[in-house]
Design a protein around this motif. Structure first.
Motif, PDB file in Angstrom:
ATOM      1  N   ASN A   1       0.846  -1.087   0.059  1.00 33.72           N
ATOM      2  CA  ASN A   1       0.099  -0.008  -0.270  1.00 33.72           C
ATOM      3  C   ASN A   1       0.977   1.225   0.238  1.00 33.72           C
TER       4      ASN A   1
ATOM      5  N   ALA B   1      -0.694  -4.342   4.645  1.00 30.74           N
ATOM      6  CA  ALA B   1      -1.979  -4.110   4.963  1.00 30.74           C
ATOM      7  C   ALA B   1      -2.044  -4.163   6.562  1.00 30.74           C
ATOM      8  N   ALA B   2      -2.889  -3.282   7.195  1.00 34.34           N
ATOM      9  CA  ALA B   2      -2.864  -3.288   8.582  1.00 34.34           C
ATOM     10  C   ALA B   2      -3.249  -4.548   9.019  1.00 34.34           C
TER      11      ALA B   2
ATOM     12  N   SER C   1      -5.637  -5.784   1.907  1.00 36.60           N
ATOM     13  CA  SER C   1      -6.241  -4.639   2.848  1.00 36.60           C
ATOM     14  C   SER C   1      -7.361  -4.805   2.970  1.00 36.60           C
TER      15      SER C   1
ATOM     16  N   ASP D   1      -7.464   0.064   6.231  1.00 32.98           N
ATOM     17  CA  ASP D   1      -6.454   0.502   5.303  1.00 32.98           C
ATOM     18  C   ASP D   1      -7.146   1.799   4.328  1.00 32.98           C
TER      19      ASP D   1
ATOM     20  N   ARG E   1      -7.363   4.903   6.686  1.00 44.13           N
ATOM     21  CA  ARG E   1      -6.232   5.542   6.778  1.00 44.13           C
ATOM     22  C   ARG E   1      -5.981   6.424   5.694  1.00 44.13           C
TER      23      ARG E   1
ATOM     24  N   VAL F   1      -4.329   1.796  -2.327  1.00 42.78           N
ATOM     25  CA  VAL F   1      -4.862   0.768  -1.410  1.00 42.78           C
ATOM     26  C   VAL F   1      -4.837  -0.389  -2.251  1.00 42.78           C
TER      27      VAL F   1
END
Ligand code: TXE
Length: 481
Positions: A7, A16-17, A39, A43, A46, A203
């Motif tokens: 990302n 990805a988170a 993601s 994401d 954000r 993303v």
């Protein structure tokens, strides 16, 4: 070590988170070669936050400095053109020479075209007799959502992102999860160019997770999408009650109309190209070829001979005409359409099968270019988008019959007309129900022209002023004199 596709949020590359990954395949080899950030909504949230924060500064920067920033990125892509083309070819399966000559140069052109267009864009003023003066103030619509497909990955990604950025929007973009590699490389070039953080956010991930989160996000007032008609309908259903601006560029089932008076050699060469370029995976490809009956036998023989001579092979080889189709699922979908055509009574004049290559390409997803005849305009084969190296040919007797067949689908993206008769060109061009009509040519593009489809091929137009208008909100200011 697998290549990672990350990302790009708030000016930084990262996973990805949720820490999840998708596998990215090289279609020519049929094997995994990238790991893609898988993601989700966090994401996207954000990215929207970063884009929202960057918006006032990017708008205030002014057109000239936005132009300069976009031009710097374009220069770096051009410097690395060969690297981008190699990545695009590997990620998508398309011939390397096509990526070198079309995809990447056009991505660079998109960035430069819109960077420059914004410098020359004017707005309207209306004098109301002696009473008032009105002027139209067009400001960036805000954070734009851009969702792009796999067939022309960097080309269509930049086609959306460049006008959005030029007008002063900040962007949350999602490339197709099937072909995201060159957008990761673009993000790296943005960092190198010193592009302001948060202005462009990319993303990575799937449609149902990332695409849907972008579409649903209340802080994104405009969505520009290119992809399948069914996905377009889903996006519209979500976005319409939120009163978002929508630009949808969807599928096609384009007709090629060949009249006996055309320049035969030129028509033949271009019709092979309009049928099988990029393995037939371009929304503008002509998939239904309608030929005036007196020319039909000559056309049929010459066309099939040319198609049989096309080389299906290693995307990296200069001599390859047809590379791999984008995925195993897509190959199976295209093959199922060929099976359907046979069930419907069609005759295969050539192709129809998967092609097995040797060595490291043995697991790749290749298909022989396919020509089918014997089917009428109303059957499913001539109504449904196949989006692969498959065309049908049909004879016609009159102009009216040709028009009726050409217009007789739910799609209306492009038409191609081959004739030497000037009056017929104008007469038919006005009656063809498609957003684009090419006469005696195909894919001859001028980036200033309106681009998009009628009916189920989409809503709105991209290109030139149309794109600049889409990404801005017009506001009328009326001043009493
Ligand atoms: O496209 P999708 P697919 C046609 C072609 C093809 C068919 C399906 O006929 O066979 O569409 O292809 C994202 N919310 N075209 O399934 O799914 C997705 O991740 C938001 C024509 O591959 O439409 C990708 O980024 N986004 C076409 C993008 O939409 C979603 C080019 C396009 O993928 C989403 C490609 C969702 N719910 C296919 N679901 C053309 N017009 O050029 C998916 N996406």
């Amino acid at each position: 070590m697998m290549q990672q596709v990350l990302n790009y949020i708030g000016g930084k590359l990262g996973p990805a988170a949720g820490g999840q990954w998708l596998e990215g395949h090289a279609p020519g080899e049929g094997r995994v070669f990238t790991h893609i950030a898988d993601s989700d909504r966090q994401d996207v949230d954000r990215a929207v936050e970063a884009a929202t924060q960057a918006l006032p500064g990017w708008m205030a920067l002014g057109r000239k400095r936005r132009h300069d920033a976009l031009m710097r990125v374009a220069d770096l892509v051009e410097r690395d053109l060969a690297l981008f083309a190699a990545a695009e070819s590997r990620d998508n399966g398309k011939p390397l020479h096509l990526a070198m000559e079309v995809d990447v140069p056009r991505a660079i052109a998109n960035l430069r075209f819109f960077a420059t267009a914004i410098l020359h864009w004017e707005s309207e003023a209306h004098l109301t007799d002696d009473e008032a003066v009105n002027y139209t103030d067009r400001q960036a619509v805000g954070v734009a959502g851009c969702i792009s497909p796999w067939n022309l990955p960097l080309y269509l990604f930049t086609w959306k992102v460049a006008p959005a950025l030029a007008t002063g929007c900040t962007v949350v973009a999602k490339p197709s999860e099937l072909t995201p590699l060159t957008t990761h490389m673009l993000a790296e070039r943005c960092i190198e160019a010193g592009f302001p953080p948060g202005v462009l956010n990319i993303v990575q991930g799937t449609g149902p997770k990332v695409g849907a989160a972008i579409t649903e996000h209340p802080a994104i007032p405009a969505i520009s999408f290119t992809g399948g008609t069914a996905t377009g309908a889903r996006i519209a259903a979500t976005a319409a009650p939120m009163f978002k601006k929508l630009s949808l560029e969807l599928g096609g089932k384009n007709a090629v109309l060949v009249f006996a008076d055309c320049d035969f050699e030129e028509m033949l060469k271009e019709t092979v190209r309009s049928s099988f370029s990029n393995q037939g995976q371009i929304c503008l490809c002509g998939s239904r070829i309608l030929v005036e009956r007196s020319l039909y036998p000559r056309f049929r023989a010459a066309f099939v001979e040319r198609v049989k001579a096309l080389r299906v092979g290693d995307p990296g080889e200069q001599s390859t005409d047809i590379g791999a189709v984008v995925s195993e699922a897509h190959l199976n979908k295209v093959l199922s359409h060929v099976a359907l055509a046979k069930e419907e009574g069609g005759t295969l004049l050539c192709g129809g099968d998967q092609v097995r290559l040797g060595g490291p390409l043995a697991q790749g997803w290749y298909m022989a270019p396919t020509v089918i005849e014997g089917l009428g305009p109303g059957c499913r084969t001539n109504q449904e988008e196949i989006f692969g190296p498959v065309v049908t040919i049909q004879p016609f007797d009159t102009e009216e019959e040709a028009l009726q067949a050409a217009n007789g689908t739910r799609y209306g993206l492009a038409s191609v007309l081959w004739t030497a008769d000037g009056r017929r060109m104008h007469r038919m061009a006005r009656q063809l129900k498609s957003g684009i009509v090419w006469v005696n040519c195909w894919m001859l593009r001028d980036l200033r022209t309106p681009f998009g489809g009628m009916k189920h091929s989409g809503v709105g137009r991209e290109g030139g002023r149309e794109a600049l208008r889409f990404f801005t909100e017009p506001r009328n200011v009326c001043i009493k004199l």
